[in-house]
Design a protein around this motif. Structure first.
Motif, PDB file in Angstrom:
ATOM      1  N   SER A 179      63.173 -29.408  59.236  1.00 35.16           N
ATOM      2  CA  SER A 179      63.757 -29.599  60.553  1.00 35.16           C
ATOM      3  C   SER A 179      62.958 -30.625  61.334  1.00 35.16           C
ATOM      4  O   SER A 179      61.801 -30.910  61.012  1.00 35.16           O
ATOM      5  N   ARG A 180      63.566 -31.201  62.358  1.00 36.74           N
ATOM      6  CA  ARG A 180      62.859 -32.174  63.201  1.00 36.74           C
ATOM      7  C   ARG A 180      61.615 -31.541  63.800  1.00 36.74           C
ATOM      8  O   ARG A 180      60.535 -32.159  63.822  1.00 36.74           O
ATOM      9  N   ARG A 181      61.753 -30.302  64.296  1.00 35.52           N
ATOM     10  CA  ARG A 181      60.604 -29.651  64.923  1.00 35.52           C
ATOM     11  C   ARG A 181      59.484 -29.423  63.914  1.00 35.52           C
ATOM     12  O   ARG A 181      58.305 -29.601  64.226  1.00 35.52           O
ATOM     13  N   GLN A 182      59.830 -29.049  62.688  1.00 34.73           N
ATOM     14  CA  GLN A 182      58.810 -28.843  61.669  1.00 34.73           C
ATOM     15  C   GLN A 182      58.117 -30.156  61.313  1.00 34.73           C
ATOM     16  O   GLN A 182      56.890 -30.195  61.129  1.00 34.73           O
ATOM     17  N   LEU A 183      58.892 -31.239  61.226  1.00 32.77           N
ATOM     18  CA  LEU A 183      58.291 -32.542  60.932  1.00 32.77           C
ATOM     19  C   LEU A 183      57.326 -32.946  62.040  1.00 32.77           C
ATOM     20  O   LEU A 183      56.226 -33.462  61.767  1.00 32.77           O
ATOM     21  N   GLU A 184      57.691 -32.723  63.274  1.00 36.33           N
ATOM     22  CA  GLU A 184      56.814 -33.055  64.397  1.00 36.33           C
ATOM     23  C   GLU A 184      55.535 -32.220  64.366  1.00 36.33           C
ATOM     24  O   GLU A 184      54.450 -32.728  64.678  1.00 36.33           O
ATOM     25  N   ARG A 185      55.645 -30.943  63.971  1.00 37.43           N
ATOM     26  CA  ARG A 185      54.448 -30.104  63.859  1.00 37.43           C
ATOM     27  C   ARG A 185      53.516 -30.631  62.768  1.00 37.43           C
ATOM     28  O   ARG A 185      52.294 -30.646  62.932  1.00 37.43           O
ATOM     29  N   ILE A 186      54.088 -31.072  61.645  1.00 39.63           N
ATOM     30  CA  ILE A 186      53.266 -31.599  60.543  1.00 39.63           C
ATOM     31  C   ILE A 186      52.507 -32.848  61.002  1.00 39.63           C
ATOM     32  O   ILE A 186      51.305 -32.995  60.743  1.00 39.63           O
ATOM     33  N   PHE A 187      53.196 -33.773  61.675  1.00 37.40           N
ATOM     34  CA  PHE A 187      52.544 -34.996  62.146  1.00 37.40           C
ATOM     35  C   PHE A 187      51.468 -34.665  63.173  1.00 37.40           C
ATOM     36  O   PHE A 187      50.389 -35.284  63.184  1.00 37.40           O
ATOM     37  N   LYS A 188      51.739 -33.718  64.046  1.00 38.72           N
ATOM     38  CA  LYS A 188      50.757 -33.338  65.058  1.00 38.72           C
ATOM     39  C   LYS A 188      49.523 -32.718  64.413  1.00 38.72           C
ATOM     40  O   LYS A 188      48.383 -33.019  64.790  1.00 38.72           O
ATOM     41  N   GLN A 189      49.740 -31.863  63.421  1.00 38.59           N
ATOM     42  CA  GLN A 189      48.634 -31.162  62.775  1.00 38.59           C
ATOM     43  C   GLN A 189      47.737 -32.099  61.978  1.00 38.59           C
ATOM     44  O   GLN A 189      46.511 -32.017  62.045  1.00 38.59           O
TER      45      GLN A 189
END
Length: 329
Positions: free
Chosen positions: A243-253
């Motif tokens: 999901s978009r939200r999961q992708l954003e969490r991965i990049f943030k982490q």
């Protein structure tokens, strides 16, 4: 064009494959051939009298103590970071004296450790191959080790090795013999362009990202493959099956960024590379890196680098012109 023959010494440290000489030698020998007169006289040395042999290649250098005065350049070569005890103190003192005498002293790939052991790199920058970067930084905490292709300045030079050594020697050739001869040699060696030392090594993606997270790797590969026509974050997420939200969490982490900002910086760095190293128009470069208009490109470029594309290109041209005047004077 200079006509004096410049003696270039190479000291191959124990265990060095003879092939490590080839990137540098190819440039020097091609320069002699293209200039139709001797410009460089390469000389090879080792720490002892034993020849180097590997994979059918054989080099029979002289002991380094036979280095005669008058070298223009002196290079250390090594495949692996040498132990401190493997380099004789007399050699380290010789390196210090060579720098003081105005000789350009450099390290190719792991040979840069010799310069560090001689104390020549304290509080200075040097280029180190990515695979030995952590070990080098641990051993030499007072040296600023970079992942640049090469570093050159203040009578010292370092190359991360292989093709980066070709770029370094072509850069030196342009400074010493002129851009025209350097261009001829690059063409002779089938080198498409001479890369700037400040460009970063093309490390394996997981090393560059500091993570082997498969979704992150897939996302960045997609970005790098779609510079001219950028994908949206939703499209990237869909391609890597998150999901978009999961992708954003991965990049943030893992990258402390969001996908859109990382993608933008990736495109801008590519644009800067084209701007400083090609004659393409600013509009062409902007479009080829996914910017819909000149003002959009210029605004994003200024926000990232602090100057407009035109100002950055003009500064580089002024610098090159000044270097050309200095060579002719």
């Amino acid at each position: 064009m200079a006509t004096d023959v410049r003696r270039v010494g190479f000291v191959l440290l124990p265990g060095t494959h003879p092939g490590a000489l080839m990137p540098a030698l190819s440039v020097l020998l091609s320069a002699n051939r293209m200039a139709e007169q001797p410009c460089y006289a390469p000389e090879t040395y080792t720490l002892d009298e034993h020849p180097l042999q590997a994979d059918g290649l054989s080099v029979s250098p002289a002991p380094w103590q036979h280095c005669a005065p008058g070298l223009a350049q002196l290079w250390l070569l090594a495949d692996q970071l040498p132990p401190a005890e493997s380099l004789p103190p007399a050699l380290l003192i010789y390196l210090q004296e060579a720098v003081a005498a105005g000789v350009l002293v450099g390290g190719l790939e792991a040979g840069v450790a010799g310069l560090a052991l001689a104390g020549l790199l304290d509080e200075r920058r040097c280029a180190v191959h990515w695979r030995m970067l952590d070990e080098f930084r641990e051993r030499f905490p007072d040296v600023e080790a970079t992942t640049h292709l090469f570093e050159l300045g203040d009578g010292l030079a370092s190359s991360s090795g292989a093709q980066a050594t070709t770029d370094l020697f072509l850069t030196l050739l342009a400074q010493e013999q002129g851009q025209d001869l350097a261009a001829l040699v690059a063409e002779d060696l089938v080198v498409e362009r001479i890369r700037d030392g400040s460009e970063r090594q093309r490390m394996p993606l997981r090393n560059r990202l500091g993570s082997s997270h498969p979704k992150l790797t897939q996302a960045v590969i997609l970005m790098e493959s779609n510079i001219e026509e950028p994908l949206t974050t939703d499209e990237i997420a869909r391609h890597v099956c998150v999901s978009r939200r999961q992708l954003e969490r991965i990049f943030k982490q893992y990258l402390n960024s969001v996908p859109s900002q990382y993608y933008l910086e990736l495109r801008l760095n590519r644009a800067r590379q084209l701007l400083l190293q090609t004659s393409k128009s600013i509009i062409q470069i902007g479009l080829s890196c996914g910017f819909s208009s000149g003002p959009h490109f210029s605004s994003a470029y200024r926000n990232c680098f602090g100057v407009t594309p035109r100002e950055d290109r003009n500064q580089r041209r002024a610098q090159q012109a000044a270097e050309g005047v200095a060579r002719e004077s």
